[in-house]
Design a protein around this motif. Structure first.
Motif, short mmCIF file in Angstrom:
data_model
loop_
_atom_site.label_atom_id
_atom_site.label_comp_id
_atom_site.label_asym_id
_atom_site.label_seq_id
_atom_site.Cartn_x
_atom_site.Cartn_y
_atom_site.Cartn_z
N ASP A 78 0.81 -1.20 0.08
CA ASP A 78 0.01 0.11 -0.06
C ASP A 78 0.73 1.23 -0.09
N LEU A 79 1.88 1.22 0.73
CA LEU A 79 2.74 2.27 0.89
C LEU A 79 3.64 2.61 -0.36
N ALA A 80 4.12 1.38 -0.98
CA ALA A 80 4.79 1.53 -2.41
C ALA A 80 3.79 2.08 -3.27
N ALA A 81 2.50 1.74 -3.40
CA ALA A 81 1.68 2.54 -4.38
C ALA A 81 1.44 4.08 -4.03
N LYS A 82 1.41 4.29 -2.92
CA LYS A 82 1.09 5.86 -2.68
C LYS A 82 2.73 6.60 -3.17
N LEU A 83 3.64 6.00 -2.81
CA LEU A 83 4.91 6.40 -3.23
C LEU A 83 5.11 6.73 -4.66
N LYS A 84 4.68 5.67 -5.40
CA LYS A 84 4.77 5.52 -6.85
C LYS A 84 3.93 6.71 -7.34
N ASP A 85 2.59 7.08 -6.84
CA ASP A 85 1.79 8.09 -7.16
C ASP A 85 2.53 9.43 -6.82
N LYS A 86 3.34 9.46 -5.97
CA LYS A 86 3.96 10.88 -5.82
C LYS A 86 5.37 10.90 -6.64
N GLY A 87 5.59 10.14 -7.22
CA GLY A 87 6.74 10.04 -8.10
C GLY A 87 7.84 9.62 -7.34
N ILE A 88 8.02 9.05 -6.27
CA ILE A 88 9.17 8.72 -5.49
C ILE A 88 9.48 7.40 -5.48
N GLU A 89 10.93 7.08 -6.09
CA GLU A 89 11.48 5.69 -6.32
C GLU A 89 12.32 5.24 -5.46
#
Length: 118
Positions: A78-89
């Motif tokens: 869930d956190l990885a999906a939120k990070l990808k939405d914000k453009g954080i890799e």
């Protein structure tokens, strides 16, 4: 166990936490992922230490997850999906004074599996 044993365990974790936080810090391009686990749930948040802001967070209680390895993996997804939405890799992992074992290790591994570099 007595209350003094619990106090000692908590104080030792806080000492480890301070040692870790002296060495790591998050910025806008590479924020810090901090994990907190209780007996019932696991929480994680992504923090920009330069601005002292929380970029996003995941709550195991809201997602109805337990504080076990499977719950930690679902929380990391869930956190990885939120990070990808914000453009954080890429992030810096803060284990928050906990031993890198069990729930904490499975959370970090699941973040890596979902495309976030630690």
């Amino acid at each position: 166990m007595t209350a003094n044993v619990y106090k000692r365990k908590i104080s030792l974790r806080i000492k480890r936490k301070r040692r870790i936080r002296a060495k790591i810090s998050g910025c806008a391009t590479c924020p810090r992922v901090s994990i907190f686990k209780s007996n019932r749930t696991v929480y994680a948040q992504v923090i920009n230490d330069v601005n002292s802001t929380t970029l996003c967070a995941s709550d195991g209680k809201v997602l109805s997850l337990k504080a076990n390895k499977e719950g930690a993996k679902a929380l990391a997804k869930d956190l990885a999906a939120k990070l990808k939405d914000k453009g954080i890799e890429q992030v810096v992992f803060d284990r928050n004074g906990y031993v890198y074992h069990g729930v904490v290790a499975s959370f970090a591994d699941a973040l890596r599996e979902n495309g976030i570099k630690l």
